[in-house]
Scaffold this motif. Structure first.
Motif, PDB file in Angstrom:
ATOM      1  N   LEU A 263       0.934  -1.277  -0.072  1.00  0.00           N
ATOM      2  CA  LEU A 263      -0.147   0.013  -0.078  1.00  0.00           C
ATOM      3  C   LEU A 263       0.811   1.242   0.026  1.00  0.00           C
ATOM      4  N   GLY A 264       1.843   1.241   0.875  1.00  0.00           N
ATOM      5  CA  GLY A 264       2.823   2.430   0.851  1.00  0.00           C
ATOM      6  C   GLY A 264       3.413   2.930  -0.350  1.00  0.00           C
ATOM      7  N   ASN A 265       3.546   1.783  -1.482  1.00  0.00           N
ATOM      8  CA  ASN A 265       4.041   2.404  -2.839  1.00  0.00           C
ATOM      9  C   ASN A 265       2.932   2.500  -3.652  1.00  0.00           C
ATOM     10  N   VAL A 266       1.946   1.854  -3.645  1.00  0.00           N
ATOM     11  CA  VAL A 266       0.668   1.743  -4.595  1.00  0.00           C
ATOM     12  C   VAL A 266      -0.132   3.022  -4.267  1.00  0.00           C
ATOM     13  N   ALA A 267      -0.556   3.305  -3.138  1.00  0.00           N
ATOM     14  CA  ALA A 267      -1.575   4.258  -2.915  1.00  0.00           C
ATOM     15  C   ALA A 267      -0.893   5.421  -3.344  1.00  0.00           C
TER      16      ALA A 267
ATOM     17  N   LEU B 145      -1.814  10.120  -7.382  1.00  0.00           N
ATOM     18  CA  LEU B 145      -0.960  11.146  -8.127  1.00  0.00           C
ATOM     19  C   LEU B 145      -1.410  10.908  -9.548  1.00  0.00           C
ATOM     20  N   GLY B 146      -1.442   9.547  -9.959  1.00  0.00           N
ATOM     21  CA  GLY B 146      -1.864   9.442 -11.554  1.00  0.00           C
ATOM     22  C   GLY B 146      -3.209   9.599 -11.710  1.00  0.00           C
TER      23      GLY B 146
ATOM     24  N   LEU C 105       2.309  14.981 -19.967  1.00  0.00           N
ATOM     25  CA  LEU C 105       2.372  13.540 -20.076  1.00  0.00           C
ATOM     26  C   LEU C 105       3.536  12.914 -20.159  1.00  0.00           C
ATOM     27  N   LEU C 106       4.549  13.626 -21.182  1.00  0.00           N
ATOM     28  CA  LEU C 106       5.837  13.415 -21.114  1.00  0.00           C
ATOM     29  C   LEU C 106       6.806  13.653 -20.129  1.00  0.00           C
ATOM     30  N   PHE C 107       6.329  14.704 -19.286  1.00  0.00           N
ATOM     31  CA  PHE C 107       7.366  15.452 -18.410  1.00  0.00           C
ATOM     32  C   PHE C 107       7.845  14.394 -17.243  1.00  0.00           C
ATOM     33  N   PRO C 108       6.907  13.529 -16.699  1.00  0.00           N
ATOM     34  CA  PRO C 108       7.379  12.747 -15.610  1.00  0.00           C
ATOM     35  C   PRO C 108       8.215  11.549 -16.139  1.00  0.00           C
TER      36      PRO C 108
ATOM     37  N   PRO D 292       7.408   8.750  -7.524  1.00  0.00           N
ATOM     38  CA  PRO D 292       6.350   9.720  -6.826  1.00  0.00           C
ATOM     39  C   PRO D 292       6.676  11.086  -6.889  1.00  0.00           C
ATOM     40  N   VAL D 293       8.060  11.223  -6.883  1.00  0.00           N
ATOM     41  CA  VAL D 293       8.445  12.786  -7.108  1.00  0.00           C
ATOM     42  C   VAL D 293       7.992  13.200  -8.388  1.00  0.00           C
ATOM     43  N   ALA D 294       8.279  12.649  -9.547  1.00  0.00           N
ATOM     44  CA  ALA D 294       8.048  12.987 -10.778  1.00  0.00           C
ATOM     45  C   ALA D 294       6.535  13.198 -11.047  1.00  0.00           C
ATOM     46  N   LEU D 295       5.777  12.293 -10.300  1.00  0.00           N
ATOM     47  CA  LEU D 295       4.235  12.421 -10.509  1.00  0.00           C
ATOM     48  C   LEU D 295       3.804  13.783  -9.898  1.00  0.00           C
ATOM     49  N   LEU D 296       4.324  13.813  -8.683  1.00  0.00           N
ATOM     50  CA  LEU D 296       3.782  15.023  -7.924  1.00  0.00           C
ATOM     51  C   LEU D 296       4.267  16.380  -8.682  1.00  0.00           C
ATOM     52  N   LEU D 297       5.397  16.435  -9.258  1.00  0.00           N
ATOM     53  CA  LEU D 297       5.664  17.719  -9.836  1.00  0.00           C
ATOM     54  C   LEU D 297       4.831  17.887 -10.920  1.00  0.00           C
ATOM     55  N   THR D 298       4.447  16.620 -11.878  1.00  0.00           N
ATOM     56  CA  THR D 298       3.662  16.711 -12.779  1.00  0.00           C
ATOM     57  C   THR D 298       2.212  17.271 -12.469  1.00  0.00           C
ATOM     58  N   VAL D 299       1.739  16.678 -11.607  1.00  0.00           N
ATOM     59  CA  VAL D 299       0.530  17.212 -10.852  1.00  0.00           C
ATOM     60  C   VAL D 299       0.358  18.827 -11.042  1.00  0.00           C
ATOM     61  N   LEU D 300       1.594  19.353  -9.957  1.00  0.00           N
ATOM     62  CA  LEU D 300       1.696  20.722  -9.746  1.00  0.00           C
ATOM     63  C   LEU D 300       1.741  21.519 -10.856  1.00  0.00           C
TER      64      LEU D 300
END
Length: 460
Positions: free
Chosen positions: A69-73, A78-79, A244-247, A283-291
């Motif tokens: 869960l710690g990795n998947v959630a 974020l996705g 979509l390419l950024f992460p 996780p960091v790449a996706l977080l930055l992409t959402v922001l």
């Protein structure tokens, strides 16, 4: 999590595993008990039956659940946030319209499939297919022919991305359970998913689409007039593609710099290298992409508070998926900790099967038996993880095992799979036609993935 020394023989442990899976399938398919409750209950009983000391059972259960869960959630959350923002701003429609204009009418099925591959990076199969429904039916009316000609390659693209490429929960959980690197799984998984989609889904789907003509429900035939379509100006194609390419770029930089450090080309003390590795963590790449998506999409379209509301709406439906994924990791963790996984893989090894073939066959059996690709992925990963550790496999080989498991979890979709009914009802097919089209295409897609993974396994 340590693997305890088995207190029972191989035959007993395999019997426990077989009974556990049978009970799990009975609870989910016949009793209709929620998959989360079924997995937790069966995991607990299996742990006791396999000989894990009673005092250690809670820790064993929580270790498998919490670790998965710690990795998947985080990745799934974020996705879906990113997918929701792109959906509500018309990003999917922009992708499809632009690609169709570029590829032309004759290649409209290919253009829709490519759009689905791109949009399928952050969004689940079910959600992606629903979002693309208006586009599929609009294109089918515009160019004529069977709706399946456009629907099957599109659905296959979402299925390929969902099964193979992080941040989708199945491949993330499988890579994590086997100790693999999610970034490597993503980077290698993208070309595997694209090639497998073209061979196993696009070529097969278009052939089937021309052969079978269906009459979809009127509700979807008028989907182009969707009153919920955004009244605001949609984002530009390059903006959607860039988000979509950024992460992917960040994750590729992480993998490249890590490889150079391992090879001694870049010093391990280089601060810029550590920074790129941090930014390229999935996780960091996706977080930055959402922001970044808020900065790119929000101005002139919606406020930050409205974006927060949109993302809240997106998180609700995935909670059950996240919990089921975690419970699948719990069940896999029990199978591993008790020594059942090692016993099963050793038994298959005695039959002369390599680990990658074992992974495919176990996942395929679980997929056929209970329908859920995610449960098949997480359970199989837990079963073979002991042998992965024993062999000391690297991240690349583990990624190939993830793809082999995903391949097995994709083949032979039938009446116990929610995706089967989704495609059947959306596109006006009876069960027999769905078996002849969707089931066939899912099987060829899975076999294409397995063939690519096996080829890379042998060559590298």
């Amino acid at each position: 999590m340590d693997i305890m020394e088995p207190v029972h023989g191989t035959a007993y442990l395999l019997s426990v595993a077989a009974i556990a899976v049978a009970v799990l399938l009975f609870l989910i398919m016949k009793v209709k008990l929620h998959a989360f409750l079924s997995l937790v209950l069966v995991s607990m009983v299996t742990a006791v039956a396999a000989g894990i000391p009673l005092a250690d059972v809670p820790d064993t259960l929580l270790s498998g659940f919490g670790g998965t869960l710690g990795n998947v959630a985080l990745l799934v959350a974020l996705g879906v946030m990113l997918g929701r923002l792109l959906e509500k701003t018309g990003g999917a429609q922009v992708l499809a319209d632009t690609l169709i204009a570029r590829f032309g009418e004759k290649r409209a099925p290919f253009a829709l499939g490519v759009a689905a591959l791109i949009f399928g990076f952050p969004i689940f199969f079910d959600a992606g297919l629903v979002i693309f429904l208006p586009i599929i039916f609009s294109v089918a009316r515009r160019f004529g022919g069977s709706v399946l000609l456009y629907a099957l390659p599109t659905a296959g693209a979402f299925a390929a991305m969902h099964a193979i490429v992080p941040p989708h929960p199945g491949p993330v959980a499988a890579a994590d359970l086997m100790g693999g690197d999610i970034g490597v799984t993503l980077v290698v998984g993208l070309p595997v998913a694209i090639i497998a989609w073209f061979v196993g889904s696009y070529l097969v789907g278009t052939r089937l689409g021309r052969r079978f003509v269906t009459s979809p429900a009127a509700l979807f035939a008028d989907a182009a007039d969707d009153s919920d379509a955004p009244a605001i100006a949609p984002p530009r194609f390059l903006a959607v593609l860039g988000l979509l390419l950024f992460p992917l770029i960040l994750i590729c930089l992480n993998t490249g710099v890590s490889t150079l450090q391992t090879a001694g080309v870049v010093s391990e003390d280089a601060g810029w290298a550590d920074a790129l590795i941090l930014l390229g963590q999935t996780p960091v790449a996706l977080l930055l992409t959402v922001l970044l998506s808020l900065v790119v999409l929000a101005p002139g379209r919606f406020s930050v508070s409205k974006a927060t509301s949109l993302m809240d709406d997106a998180l609700g439906p995935v909670c059950a998926i996240i919990l089921i994924t975690g419970a699948g990791g719990m069940f896999g963790g029990v199978l591993r900790a008790s020594g059942i996984g090692a016993s099963l893989t050793e038994s298959l090894s005695d039959l002369g099967f390599s680990l990658i073939v074992q992974a495919f066959l176990i996942a395929a059996a679980l997929r056929v038996a209970q329908g859920s690709a995610t449960v098949a992925l997480t359970t199989t990963a837990g079963l073979v993880s002991a042998q992965v550790v024993e062999l000391g496999l690297g991240n690349f080989d583990i990624a190939l095992l993830v793809f082999a498991i995903a391949a097995g979890a994709t083949v032979l979709s039938h009446v116990n799979d929610s995706g089967f009914w989704l495609v059947s009802r959306f596109f006006g097919m009876d069960e027999k036609t769905t078996l002849k089209t969707w089931t066939v295409m899912e099987t060829t897609l899975g076999l294409a993935v397995f063939a690519l993974a096996s080829l890379l396994w042998v060559v590298f």
